[in-house]
Design a protein around this motif. Structure first.
Motif, PDB file in Angstrom:
ATOM      1  N   ILE A  71       0.935  -1.229  -0.003  1.00  0.00           N
ATOM      2  CA  ILE A  71       0.036  -0.125  -0.031  1.00  0.00           C
ATOM      3  C   ILE A  71       0.922   1.259   0.044  1.00  0.00           C
ATOM      4  O   ILE A  71       0.727   2.125  -0.787  1.00  0.00           O
ATOM      5  N   LYS A  72       1.827   1.484   0.900  1.00  0.00           N
ATOM      6  CA  LYS A  72       2.911   2.304   1.025  1.00  0.00           C
ATOM      7  C   LYS A  72       3.528   2.757  -0.435  1.00  0.00           C
ATOM      8  O   LYS A  72       3.712   3.784  -0.888  1.00  0.00           O
ATOM      9  N   TYR A  73       3.799   1.460  -0.987  1.00  0.00           N
ATOM     10  CA  TYR A  73       4.668   1.592  -2.320  1.00  0.00           C
ATOM     11  C   TYR A  73       3.634   2.249  -3.496  1.00  0.00           C
ATOM     12  O   TYR A  73       4.009   3.195  -4.267  1.00  0.00           O
ATOM     13  N   ALA A  74       2.483   1.656  -3.392  1.00  0.00           N
ATOM     14  CA  ALA A  74       1.469   2.074  -4.535  1.00  0.00           C
ATOM     15  C   ALA A  74       1.187   3.733  -4.166  1.00  0.00           C
ATOM     16  O   ALA A  74       1.082   4.418  -5.196  1.00  0.00           O
ATOM     17  N   LEU A  75       0.955   3.856  -2.893  1.00  0.00           N
ATOM     18  CA  LEU A  75       0.795   5.596  -2.748  1.00  0.00           C
ATOM     19  C   LEU A  75       1.832   6.279  -3.143  1.00  0.00           C
ATOM     20  O   LEU A  75       1.642   7.307  -3.745  1.00  0.00           O
ATOM     21  N   PHE A  76       3.048   5.835  -2.923  1.00  0.00           N
ATOM     22  CA  PHE A  76       4.360   6.555  -3.225  1.00  0.00           C
ATOM     23  C   PHE A  76       4.416   6.749  -4.749  1.00  0.00           C
ATOM     24  O   PHE A  76       4.531   8.113  -5.129  1.00  0.00           O
ATOM     25  N   GLU A  77       4.003   5.784  -5.488  1.00  0.00           N
ATOM     26  CA  GLU A  77       4.103   5.665  -6.765  1.00  0.00           C
ATOM     27  C   GLU A  77       2.951   6.859  -7.584  1.00  0.00           C
ATOM     28  O   GLU A  77       3.312   7.512  -8.410  1.00  0.00           O
ATOM     29  N   GLU A  78       1.769   6.741  -6.923  1.00  0.00           N
ATOM     30  CA  GLU A  78       0.806   7.502  -7.292  1.00  0.00           C
ATOM     31  C   GLU A  78       1.103   9.074  -6.994  1.00  0.00           C
ATOM     32  O   GLU A  78       0.851   9.884  -7.712  1.00  0.00           O
ATOM     33  N   LEU A  79       1.266   9.439  -5.516  1.00  0.00           N
ATOM     34  CA  LEU A  79       1.289  10.724  -5.181  1.00  0.00           C
ATOM     35  C   LEU A  79       2.532  11.275  -5.207  1.00  0.00           C
ATOM     36  O   LEU A  79       2.792  12.553  -5.443  1.00  0.00           O
ATOM     37  N   LYS A  80       3.782  10.464  -4.962  1.00  0.00           N
ATOM     38  CA  LYS A  80       4.962  11.257  -5.120  1.00  0.00           C
ATOM     39  C   LYS A  80       5.619  11.069  -6.448  1.00  0.00           C
ATOM     40  O   LYS A  80       6.042  12.003  -7.147  1.00  0.00           O
ATOM     41  N   ALA A  81       5.722   9.560  -7.161  1.00  0.00           N
ATOM     42  CA  ALA A  81       6.442   9.393  -8.369  1.00  0.00           C
ATOM     43  C   ALA A  81       5.552  10.090  -9.518  1.00  0.00           C
ATOM     44  O   ALA A  81       5.928  10.259 -10.505  1.00  0.00           O
ATOM     45  N   GLU A  82       4.150   9.937  -9.401  1.00  0.00           N
ATOM     46  CA  GLU A  82       3.100  10.327 -10.110  1.00  0.00           C
ATOM     47  C   GLU A  82       3.278   9.456 -11.337  1.00  0.00           C
ATOM     48  O   GLU A  82       2.973   9.917 -12.360  1.00  0.00           O
TER      49      GLU A  82
END
Length: 204
Positions: A71-82
């Motif tokens: 979950i943390k990885y997916a949220l990082f990719e969506e919100l930070k790495a876009e």
């Protein structure tokens, strides 16, 4: 001085995960440190190393912290790495990995559904939630799917979902009440009354 402290911490966390790769709390500590440095390549590599350590048992209690890594990885990719496509693949890989015959995590299904909504992909949302209900029906999944359709004012779909929900758990009084409440809000008192009558006969 600060660089020295960070290096020492990083070494300590690396030693901890080397000693026990399934120490997910140590992976979280490590990731927090790596993310603060902001190197996208290193962050991704650390996440990939972390999620490679699948729990060695089918006991759900061992999977909670591990799933939060995904979950943390997916949220990082969506919100930070876009990176939308990478986010989508992470959710899909995670869902494929779960041993649904033994247990599931409703949260991961719903998080994926809401991600697809944010990406304006309602068809993918419905497909994944339909698959979830077919593979591992849970009260939380039914409620989440119904709430989603209510938000989109797709009331006929809500009715179908409520019917399936009640087939799954006819003894659930709250579900009958919410179904009747929906019909009342839509101005169909006859249908609401019929639902209450069915509820009395089913639960009695």
């Amino acid at each position: 001085m600060e660089d020295v402290i960070v290096s020492k911490r990083k070494f300590q966390y690396e030693e901890e995960v080397k000693a026990n790769p399934n120490n997910y709390d140590a992976w979280f500590d490590n990731l927090r440190l790596v993310e603060s440095e902001g190197d996208l390549k290193v962050i991704r590599e650390t996440y990939e190393r972390a999620i490679a350590n699948v729990p060695p048992t089918k006991e759900k209690s061992f999977w909670g912290r591990y799933i939060y890594l995904w979950i943390k990885y997916a949220l990082f990719e969506e919100l930070k790495a876009e990176d939308v496509e990478r986010t989508r693949q992470l959710y899909k890989y995670c869902l494929e990995l779960l041993p649904h015959k033994h247990f599931t995590f409703s949260n991961i299904w719903l998080l994926y559904a809401h991600f697809e909504i944010r990406d304006k992909n309602l068809t993918a949302t419905r497909k994944s939630l339909g698959m979830a209900l077919g593979m591992c029906p849970k009260d939380k999944l039914f409620r989440g799917y119904i709430d989603l359709e209510i938000q989109h004012r797709e009331f006929d779909r809500c009715r179908i979902l409520y019917q399936k929900f009640l087939e799954f758990g006819p003894e659930n009084c709250v579900t009958w009440m919410r179904f009747a409440d929906l019909e009342t809000l839509l101005g169909d008192t006859d249908r609401a009354r019929a639902i209450y009558e069915l509820a009395v006969n089913s639960v009695a």
